[in-house]
Design a protein around this motif. Structure first.
Motif, PDB file in Angstrom:
ATOM      1  N   ARG A  47      30.938 -25.447  31.229  1.00  0.00           N
ATOM      2  CA  ARG A  47      29.967 -26.590  31.234  1.00  0.00           C
ATOM      3  C   ARG A  47      29.276 -26.442  32.740  1.00  0.00           C
ATOM      4  O   ARG A  47      28.251 -27.214  32.828  1.00  0.00           O
ATOM      5  N   GLY A  48      29.632 -25.610  33.734  1.00  0.00           N
ATOM      6  CA  GLY A  48      28.977 -25.824  35.132  1.00  0.00           C
ATOM      7  C   GLY A  48      27.585 -24.704  34.942  1.00  0.00           C
ATOM      8  O   GLY A  48      27.225 -24.259  33.905  1.00  0.00           O
ATOM      9  N   GLN A  49      26.675 -24.903  36.062  1.00  0.00           N
ATOM     10  CA  GLN A  49      25.497 -24.332  36.121  1.00  0.00           C
ATOM     11  C   GLN A  49      25.684 -23.255  37.199  1.00  0.00           C
ATOM     12  O   GLN A  49      24.727 -22.353  37.414  1.00  0.00           O
ATOM     13  N   THR A  50      26.157 -23.539  38.683  1.00  0.00           N
ATOM     14  CA  THR A  50      26.126 -22.591  39.635  1.00  0.00           C
ATOM     15  C   THR A  50      27.416 -21.512  39.552  1.00  0.00           C
ATOM     16  O   THR A  50      28.050 -21.780  38.914  1.00  0.00           O
ATOM     17  N   GLU A  54      29.129 -21.082  42.022  1.00  0.00           N
ATOM     18  CA  GLU A  54      30.274 -21.818  42.691  1.00  0.00           C
ATOM     19  C   GLU A  54      31.143 -22.571  41.560  1.00  0.00           C
ATOM     20  O   GLU A  54      32.416 -22.378  41.519  1.00  0.00           O
ATOM     21  N   GLU A  55      30.587 -23.173  40.526  1.00  0.00           N
ATOM     22  CA  GLU A  55      31.342 -23.653  39.604  1.00  0.00           C
ATOM     23  C   GLU A  55      31.898 -22.462  38.501  1.00  0.00           C
ATOM     24  O   GLU A  55      32.929 -22.566  37.953  1.00  0.00           O
ATOM     25  N   LEU A  56      31.378 -21.597  38.583  1.00  0.00           N
ATOM     26  CA  LEU A  56      31.605 -20.497  37.501  1.00  0.00           C
ATOM     27  C   LEU A  56      32.779 -19.771  38.146  1.00  0.00           C
ATOM     28  O   LEU A  56      33.921 -19.487  37.630  1.00  0.00           O
ATOM     29  N   ALA A  57      32.873 -19.698  39.673  1.00  0.00           N
ATOM     30  CA  ALA A  57      34.004 -19.227  40.464  1.00  0.00           C
ATOM     31  C   ALA A  57      35.165 -20.010  40.054  1.00  0.00           C
ATOM     32  O   ALA A  57      36.425 -19.428  40.057  1.00  0.00           O
ATOM     33  N   ALA A  58      34.894 -21.378  40.310  1.00  0.00           N
ATOM     34  CA  ALA A  58      35.998 -22.257  40.100  1.00  0.00           C
ATOM     35  C   ALA A  58      36.881 -22.083  38.640  1.00  0.00           C
ATOM     36  O   ALA A  58      38.033 -22.049  38.465  1.00  0.00           O
ATOM     37  N   TRP A  59      35.913 -21.893  37.567  1.00  0.00           N
ATOM     38  CA  TRP A  59      36.359 -21.777  36.261  1.00  0.00           C
ATOM     39  C   TRP A  59      37.050 -20.358  36.148  1.00  0.00           C
ATOM     40  O   TRP A  59      38.082 -20.536  35.397  1.00  0.00           O
TER      41      TRP A  59
END
Length: 192
Positions: A54-57, A59-64
């Motif tokens: 559900r992310g865009q960045t 950074e969010e992809l790395a966390a996922w």
């Protein structure tokens, strides 16, 4: 975005995830399970389940991706141990990987936390993981143990069965190579 572009976006995180997996896979299991296999499984699942992201960045992809890696590492350890699932161990591993990610980030941190600087640091993290992956195995291991785990040189020496002077030499050669590799990777990234 098409599947090939999504696959390339995920692939950028391979060395970063492998570094985290190497740092957190129980040393006793590393003889039985290659961290690269866990990362491959994580990336395949991420590609399959990309509609759930559900992310865009980045950074969010790395966390996922880190969350998926934690899940896969815990499952692998459980499969080898054949023990009951210990939720506390999973939470501890997740916190430990999050801490390691912060430790990598701290290597590259600057005082500015604007979105553009954070994006730049994320790009540097990926470049660092790529450069570390290209080091010879002994150099890679001492860098991870010394700088990412924070072990003293004497402890690294005892662990890998070499003298502190030999470890210092490996570290020196590794850092020289890393500097060279990072400048080449940065130049290539800026020209792409």
């Amino acid at each position: 975005m098409n599947a090939a572009a999504d696959g390339l976006r995920l692939e950028r995180f391979r060395d970063y995830l492998r570094l985290l997996a190497e740092m957190h896979l129980d040393r006793r299991l590393q003889a039985k399970l290659d961290p690269s296999d866990v990362v491959q499984q994580t990336l395949l699942e991420a590609h399959r389940d990309q509609d759930k992201f559900r992310g865009q960045t980045d950074e969010e992809l790395a966390a996922w991706l880190r969350q998926a890696l934690v899940h896969n590492l815990v499952n692998a350890a459980r499969d080898f141990a054949r023990a009951k699932r210990d939720v506390r161990r999973e939470q501890a591993l997740e916190a430990s990987i999050g801490h390691s990610s912060c430790r990598l980030d701290a290597w590259l941190a600057s005082g500015d936390s604007s979105p553009s600087h954070r994006a730049g640091r994320n790009e540097q993290l990926l470049l660092l993981a790529d450069a570390l992956a290209q080091l010879p195995p002994a150099q890679h291991e001492v860098v991870v143990l010394r700088y990412l785990h924070g072990w003293p040189i004497a402890e690294v020496a005892g662990y890998i069965g070499r003298t502190p002077a030999a470890v210092a030499g490996l570290l020196h050669r590794a850092l020289v190579q890393l500097r060279g590799k990072l400048s080449c990777l940065e130049e290539r990234t800026h020209h792409d």
